[in-house]
Design an enzyme around this catalytic site. Structure first.
Site, PDB file in Angstrom:
ATOM      1  N   GLN A 281       0.707  -1.270   0.110  1.00 51.96           N
ATOM      2  CA  GLN A 281      -0.083   0.062  -0.053  1.00 51.96           C
ATOM      3  C   GLN A 281       0.731   1.277  -0.007  1.00 51.96           C
ATOM      4  O   GLN A 281       1.979   1.354   0.676  1.00 51.96           O
ATOM      5  CB  GLN A 281      -0.760   0.036   1.000  1.00 51.96           C
ATOM      6  CG  GLN A 281      -1.886  -1.418   1.446  1.00 51.96           C
ATOM      7  CD  GLN A 281      -3.001  -1.245   0.409  1.00 51.96           C
ATOM      8  OE1 GLN A 281      -3.224  -0.128  -0.486  1.00 51.96           O
ATOM      9  NE2 GLN A 281      -3.442  -2.347   0.284  1.00 51.96           N
ATOM     10  N   ASP A 378      -8.578  -9.028  -2.535  1.00 58.23           N
ATOM     11  CA  ASP A 378      -8.169  -7.500  -2.964  1.00 58.23           C
ATOM     12  C   ASP A 378      -7.395  -7.616  -4.119  1.00 58.23           C
ATOM     13  O   ASP A 378      -6.108  -7.245  -4.398  1.00 58.23           O
ATOM     14  CB  ASP A 378      -7.290  -7.255  -1.557  1.00 58.23           C
ATOM     15  CG  ASP A 378      -6.697  -5.740  -1.909  1.00 58.23           C
ATOM     16  OD1 ASP A 378      -7.008  -5.062  -2.531  1.00 58.23           O
ATOM     17  OD2 ASP A 378      -5.696  -5.330  -0.988  1.00 58.23           O
ATOM     18  N   CYS A 405      -9.564  -1.012  -5.294  1.00 62.03           N
ATOM     19  CA  CYS A 405      -9.075   0.145  -5.583  1.00 62.03           C
ATOM     20  C   CYS A 405      -9.922   0.965  -6.825  1.00 62.03           C
ATOM     21  O   CYS A 405      -9.474   2.013  -7.106  1.00 62.03           O
ATOM     22  CB  CYS A 405      -7.698  -0.003  -5.684  1.00 62.03           C
ATOM     23  SG  CYS A 405      -7.046  -1.038  -7.083  1.00 62.03           S
TER      24      CYS A 405
HETATM   25  C1  SAM Z   1      -4.365  -4.314  -4.741  1.00 58.15           C
HETATM   26  S1  SAM Z   1      -2.874  -5.542  -4.432  1.00 58.15           S
HETATM   27  C2  SAM Z   1      -3.153  -6.086  -2.842  1.00 58.15           C
HETATM   28  C3  SAM Z   1      -2.212  -6.612  -2.207  1.00 58.15           C
HETATM   29  C4  SAM Z   1      -2.491  -6.914  -0.659  1.00 58.15           C
HETATM   30  N1  SAM Z   1      -3.667  -7.337  -0.403  1.00 58.15           N
HETATM   31  C5  SAM Z   1      -2.120  -5.497   0.181  1.00 58.15           C
HETATM   32  O1  SAM Z   1      -2.899  -4.873   0.586  1.00 58.15           O
HETATM   33  O2  SAM Z   1      -0.988  -5.219   0.308  1.00 58.15           O
HETATM   34  C6  SAM Z   1      -3.082  -6.735  -5.425  1.00 58.15           C
HETATM   35  C7  SAM Z   1      -2.318  -7.936  -5.587  1.00 58.15           C
HETATM   36  O3  SAM Z   1      -2.866  -8.906  -6.483  1.00 58.15           O
HETATM   37  C8  SAM Z   1      -1.679  -9.698  -6.990  1.00 58.15           C
HETATM   38  N2  SAM Z   1      -2.293 -10.361  -8.132  1.00 58.15           N
HETATM   39  C9  SAM Z   1      -2.503  -9.783  -9.259  1.00 58.15           C
HETATM   40  N3  SAM Z   1      -3.134 -10.751 -10.104  1.00 58.15           N
HETATM   41  C10 SAM Z   1      -3.222 -11.815  -9.376  1.00 58.15           C
HETATM   42  C11 SAM Z   1      -3.541 -13.153  -9.648  1.00 58.15           C
HETATM   43  N4  SAM Z   1      -4.226 -13.385 -11.045  1.00 58.15           N
HETATM   44  N5  SAM Z   1      -3.708 -14.006  -8.521  1.00 58.15           N
HETATM   45  C12 SAM Z   1      -3.083 -13.526  -7.633  1.00 58.15           C
HETATM   46  N6  SAM Z   1      -2.575 -12.361  -7.318  1.00 58.15           N
HETATM   47  C13 SAM Z   1      -2.674 -11.746  -8.156  1.00 58.15           C
HETATM   48  C14 SAM Z   1      -0.471  -8.608  -7.297  1.00 58.15           C
HETATM   49  O4  SAM Z   1       0.653  -9.353  -7.072  1.00 58.15           O
HETATM   50  C15 SAM Z   1      -0.888  -7.747  -5.856  1.00 58.15           C
HETATM   51  O5  SAM Z   1       0.077  -8.221  -4.894  1.00 58.15           O
END
Ligand code: SAM
Length: 448
Positions: A281, A378, A405
């Site tokens: 974040q 998320d 987001c």
């Molecule tokens: C908005 S961030 C949220 C991260 C965490 N929940 C935080 O608050 O720090 C979205 C996350 O989704 C992961 N991500 C993107 N595509 C994904 C997928 N298909 N499967 C699993 N993770 C994924 C990214 O690496 C990233 O860490």
């Protein structure tokens, strides 16, 4: 179309730009336009550019940033923070009305100096605001800053960023003088030539990391970077190389040139180790509010599934209310950090690396045998992959907490959850991105 055209701005559009009407009744989308103001516009109605403010909004405030409205970062620095939050809340209420649920308002922390991560681009062509065109300032030179909206080839020269912390701006000032002072060419995104490409800054409690992105360097360049890195006041300096044509701050780590290779952050009483490429974040004080909100939304239970867990922040913030955590994220560096973070904070957790949509069976195995889980999702801005959405919608779960987001992605996925029998019970907003039109939303879902 004749220019300039007076436009009366009456509201904010969904992307945070001002929305208003000209004297022919055409609707304009005007970047940086504040409701209540009249501006003279150039460009096209769907992407108007302010040439002059003819009359400011009655409650307009002075932007702190000298590059405001030309830089690609902030859109709302001329709008008081309380009004920014009221506008975000109102636009969420309109957009997400079909999902229902009790609206718990919007929380937020400080409005400036909040970002712990900044990315800047080198460029030899400077983006110039209209007021600068006849001042004798030359367009060509050596610049470091952000891209102007829609201008991949021009850089808004930015000695500092007002929404970044003072510590990062102090390090940036030194990196800037040294790198721009060399004679090595800056990246040209049209010819795909040059050495210096991007600078990334990332801050934690142990200081600021500098990430240098260049095309592959020679021995002289390596010696120069090694000789200067210690002077920048950074906790660590990492050098990444890439010869990719795409203009993105990614590359292969060539060396940790100075100090540490990670930052440490403390949120809500827990310590987090963050690799430079892991998602985290960007607003740490806002993230504490987000963590508290997610913990409230998740409640208590046995197993907590933390889908899209990143470095484990949201799941670990809820850990005291659950007996175990199972998390998954596609970024292997984030998952490695999440494992370290859970152990450092004494939390029993299993973290998997991979895409949610491709590892449903592994998630099921890891979370089997302790009743109905509570699930946090998320996802990135695009929202849930259709297969992940089908998996989540079909889960026999106690409750679902969807953190978004991009509210329009939440709307799309939320309507699908509704169709599968889920009901949104509560909605909270967290202003993680002051001075911009972006906002974070947390929703709780139950299936009666
Ligand atoms: C908005 S961030 C949220 C991260 C965490 N929940 C935080 O608050 O720090 C979205 C996350 O989704 C992961 N991500 C993107 N595509 C994904 C997928 N298909 N499967 C699993 N993770 C994924 C990214 O690496 C990233 O860490």
């Amino acid at each position: 179309m004749r220019h300039p055209i007076p436009v009366s701005i009456d509201s904010f559009g969904p992307d945070g730009a001002g929305s208003g009407t000209d004297d022919k009744g055409r609707r304009w989308n005007v970047r940086g336009g504040a409701p209540g103001s009249v501006v003279s516009c150039g460009g096209k109605p769907k992407s108007g550019i302010i040439l002059e403010i003819l009359s400011p909004a009655p409650d307009a405030v002075a932007p702190q940033c000298a590059q405001f409205a030309v830089c690609g970062g902030c859109q709302w620095q001329h709008v008081p923070l309380e009004r920014q939050r009221a506008e975000k809340l109102a636009s969420l209420a309109r957009l997400l009305a079909p999902l229902g649920g009790t609206d718990h308002g919007i929380a937020g922390a400080e409005g400036y100096g909040y970002r712990n991560k900044v990315e800047l681009s080198f460029g030899r062509l400077r983006y110039m605001a209209k007021a600068e065109l006849d001042t004798g300032i030359t367009r060509e030179g050596r610049f470091l800053g952000m891209h102007a909206p829609g201008r991949f080839d021009k850089v808004v020269d930015a000695p500092r960023c007002e929404i970044a912390s003072d510590a990062m701006n102090a390090v940036l000032a030194r990196v800037r003088v040294d790198t721009l002072g060399t004679t090595w060419p800056l990246w040209d995104p049209v010819a795909h030539t040059g050495f210096w490409r991007h600078v990334g800054l990332r801050e934690g409690r142990n200081g600021v990391l500098v990430l240098l992105f260049t095309t592959p360097g020679d021995d002289e360049q390596a010696a120069w970077i090694a000789a200067h890195a210690a002077d920048w006041g950074a906790a660590g300096v990492l050098w990444f190389e890439t010869d990719a044509k795409a203009d993105a701050a990614i590359g292969t780590l060539r060396a940790v040139v100075h100090g540490q290779d990670h930052v440490v952050e403390r949120l809500g009483g827990l310590d987090y180790r963050l690799s430079p490429t892991a998602f985290f974040q960007v607003n740490p004080r806002g993230a504490e509010l987000l963590c508290a909100t997610v913990a409230q939304a998740a409640g208590r239970g046995g197993t907590l599934l933390d889908l899209y867990c990143g470095t484990g922040v949201l799941g670990l913030a809820c850990a005291g209310n659950f007996t175990r955590i199972v998390g998954i994220d596609v970024n292997a560096a984030s998952v490695a950090d999440a494992v370290v973070n859970a152990a450092a904070n004494g939390v029993e957790a299993t973290f998997l690396a991979g895409e949610v949509e491709k590892h449903v069976a592994a998630i099921q195995r890891a979370s089997a045998g302790s009743g109905r889980p509570v699930v946090i999702v998320d996802p990135p801005r695009v929202g849930l992959h259709p297969d992940a959405l089908a998996y989540v919608a079909g889960l026999d779960a106690e409750a679902l907490v969807y953190v978004a987001c991009r509210p329009t992605s939440l709307l799309r996925d939320g309507l699908a959850l509704q169709a599968a029998g889920w009901r949104c019970t509560d909605r909270w907003a967290v202003d993680l991105f002051p001075q911009t039109g972006h906002v974070e939303v947390v929703t709780r879902w139950e299936r009666p």
